[in-house]
Design an enzyme around this catalytic site. Structure first.
Site, PDB file in Angstrom:
ATOM      1  N   GLU A   5       0.808  -1.221   0.000  1.00  9.19           N
ATOM      2  CA  GLU A   5       0.000   0.000   0.000  1.00  9.19           C
ATOM      3  C   GLU A   5       0.848   1.280   0.000  1.00  9.19           C
ATOM      4  O   GLU A   5       0.582   2.198  -0.783  1.00  9.19           O
ATOM      5  CB  GLU A   5      -0.970  -0.033   1.190  1.00  9.19           C
ATOM      6  CG  GLU A   5      -2.070  -1.080   1.012  1.00  9.19           C
ATOM      7  CD  GLU A   5      -2.804  -1.401   2.290  1.00  9.19           C
ATOM      8  OE1 GLU A   5      -2.507  -0.768   3.328  1.00  9.19           O
ATOM      9  OE2 GLU A   5      -3.667  -2.302   2.268  1.00  9.19           O
TER      10      GLU A   5
ATOM     11  N   ASP B 120       1.178   5.558   6.146  1.00 10.90           N
ATOM     12  CA  ASP B 120      -0.093   4.919   5.776  1.00 10.90           C
ATOM     13  C   ASP B 120      -0.770   4.381   7.035  1.00 10.90           C
ATOM     14  O   ASP B 120      -0.369   3.353   7.583  1.00 10.90           O
ATOM     15  CB  ASP B 120       0.183   3.792   4.777  1.00 10.90           C
ATOM     16  CG  ASP B 120      -1.094   3.144   4.245  1.00 10.90           C
ATOM     17  OD1 ASP B 120      -2.182   3.474   4.764  1.00 10.90           O
ATOM     18  OD2 ASP B 120      -1.004   2.320   3.329  1.00 10.90           O
TER      19      ASP B 120
END
Length: 597
Positions: A169, A191
């Site tokens: 991600e 994140d």
């Protein structure tokens, strides 16, 4: 080449996007919400609801509504004691079994539930593009282990998608950020989502994206902060009213939604009111109402240890990258939980940066990065090169019970690392090798991926046979193990037992089950659409007959009135066949009337 969609399969919400007509486009149906709640609800009548429709059932149908399923992907029952406390549905399996979810007397793997969410995203993409979609890039937390990555790939296959790449991600977010903002620099991707926390340090140079280090925590996310709010509010109510609201599943879901909303409000305010009227009905005292004032100061205090985990992960990834804080150009915020002010302050303090990069939507940038890679794979984007790293070390247990790392953490991938083994005993014909994943010194403290058996070794004194074992990690971060007898040159096919990847038969069976579910969903959708159409026709025709009785022959008016009455009866009784029948009769009657005119 057909389109390769990009999917951010999130703990709380999921997003689908695609590189189309020269740019990345986040897909939303008819201008509706771009975020799809990562939820599936199984109604008692057998209906399956996904996304926003499932969210509406979360309070009234808590034990049949599955959310945060990502926390259980590729994980054994003994590994999810903490996460299991956060959900009202039942997690089943023996301690060393991989998790399953029990709903309404049926058992589902987390992959099957995730495949239902992926199927909804796939349908969105197909409706947007007007063509079938069979290929996807799916993102995972950087700290996902081999089993969790395999599980994500399996979920995609069950949903009818060929998973072209599994991408971390933070790396996806950096890809989206770097393509939009040209120039050489070092960036940190912070994140922080609903269920996981990931950090990656990347160097962007001449279109090349190289991950220098990654760190984080797959057990830490916005859900954990919500739980702290739930606990302090519920404990306060317990002290005042002698009632524990957490013991009632429906009440707990109301409290969970209120906690999530309060956390969001504290991003812009210094205090917020949590109010739940009629939160409990007491037969002797009447209805009880909940009201609690939560300040940001109190929230920060009860979450202090969680914030410390964020801070330590930031320091760790900076150290592993070999950079100093002054050489970081940008800190890119990803995930809804980055809106928490204290989390932003930690990022500023550790990385010594004044302004955090908020230029992209933190809820969508990961999916945009996945679609960017999809654009590269489908041949529409050029001069973009991506090099990721392993999130954990891979190795084997040695004869002394220690972890012997073969592929160290933060090794660039794809990669193949080879090591020569031999026999510890004379004339030994086979050797068991325990494959591990983790950073601990003792083998027992690391996560076992599986055991493979080197067989067919020639009889010889110990230490003489030479078996070369190759650890190959592909661009998805998934491990494959093979072995070659260097004396004979014969390569053995090593089957790793205990690893997570499903075999083809299991996946095909789940694909067939998913297709059956989809057929039922499609039929239910057609039923809903038919009913909506029939209701509209009934209202329109009934209204027209009421106001235009004098402009048609009495006999025709009577026929239409009779058909409309029968249509109303079919609607009231939910008679699908009757609705079709009387809609057809109305069409025929209108046609005959038009031709007669």
């Amino acid at each position: 080449m057909s389109k390769v969609i990009g999917i951010d399969l999130g703990t709380t919400n999921s997003v689908v996007s695609v590189y189309h007509e020269g740019r990345v486009q986040v897909i939303a149906p008819d201008g509706g919400p771009r975020l799809v709640p990562s939820m599936v609800s199984f109604a008692p009548n057998g209906q399956r609801l996904v996304g926003e429709a499932a969210r509406s059932h979360q309070v009234t149908n808590p034990d049949r509504t599955v959310y945060s399923v990502k926390r259980f992907m590729g994980r054994r029952r003994c590994e999810v004691d903490h996460e299991e406390q956060f959900v009202p549905y039942e997690i089943t399996g023996k301690p060393n079994d991989y998790c399953k979810i029990a709903v309404g007397g049926k058992s589902f793997t987390p992959q099957q539930v995730s495949a239902m969410i992926l199927g909804e995203l796939k349908r969105r993409a197909e409706a947007f593009l007007g063509e079938p979609v069979t290929k996807a890039v799916i993102t995972v937390p950087a700290q996902f282990n081999d089993a969790q990555r395999q599980a994500t790939r399996d979920a995609g296959q069950i949903a009818g998608l060929e998973v072209e790449r599994i991408i971390n991600e933070p790396t996806a977010a950096a890809l989206a950020h770097g393509v939009e903002k040209r120039g050489d620099r070092n960036i940190v991707v912070f994140d922080f989502g609903g269920g996981t926390f990931d950090l990656s340090v990347l160097q962007i140079k001449s279109g090349r994206f190289e991950v220098l280090a990654s760190s984080g925590n797959t057990h830490l996310g916005g859900d954990d902060f919500d739980q702290r709010i739930i606990d302090i509010v519920a404990d306060d109510f317990l002290r005042r009213e002698a009632i524990d609201l957490r013991k009632n599943p429906m009440t707990l879901q109301r409290l969970k939604q209120a906690a999530s909303q309060a956390k969001a409000e504290l991003s812009d305010r210094t205090s917020t009111e949590i109010m739940l009227p009629y939160v409990h009905l007491d037969p002797s005292r009447g209805p009880r109402h909940l009201q609690y004032t939560l300040t940001r100061e109190r929230f920060d205090a009860v979450c202090e240890d969680l914030f410390d985990e964020l801070r330590q992960a930031c320091k760790s990834v900076l150290y592993q990258s070999g950079l100093n804080a002054g050489s970081v150009s940008d800190v890119v915020l990803v995930g809804g939980s980055t809106r928490i002010p204290k989390a932003q302050q930690i990022a500023r303090d550790v990385f010594k940066i004044k302004d955090l990069d908020r230029s992209a939507n933190p809820d969508e940038i990961v999916a945009q990065g996945a679609a960017t890679l999809g654009g590269v794979l489908q041949g529409d984007l050029h001069n973009v090169h991506l090099m990721d790293v392993t999130a954990q070390s891979f190795g084997v247990a040695d004869a002394h019970g220690r972890m012997q790392a073969i592929v160290p953490r933060n090794t660039p991938i794809p990669t193949t690392v080879k090591k020569v083994f031999s026999t510890p005993s004379d004339n030994q014909r086979s050797v068991p090798v325990l494959v591990l994943e983790g950073e601990k010194t003792l083998a027992d403290d690391n996560r076992p991926i599986g055991t493979f058996q080197l067989t067919g070794i020639r009889k010889a004194p110990r230490g003489v046979p030479r078996i070369e074992v190759a650890f190959a990690i592909d661009a998805n971060g998934i491990l494959d193990v093979s072995a070659t007898d260097l004396d004979s040159g014969k390569t053995q096919n090593i089957v790793v037992t205990g690893s997570y990847g499903m075999d083809d038969g299991e996946i095909e069976a789940m694909q067939r089950e998913a297709e059956v579910f989809q057929e039922k969903d499609d039929e239910q959708q057609r039923t809903v659409e038919l009913r909506n159409h029939a209701q509209q026709v009934y209202r329109d025709v009934n209204n027209w007959l009421e106001h235009n009785a004098t402009v048609m022959p009495p006999k025709t008016h009577a026929k239409l009135t009779n058909i409309v009455a029968k249509l109303k009866k079919a609607l009231d009784s939910r008679d699908t066949r009757g609705q079709r029948k009387y809609l057809k009769q109305l069409d025929e009657q209108w046609d005959s009337q038009r031709h007669a005119g």
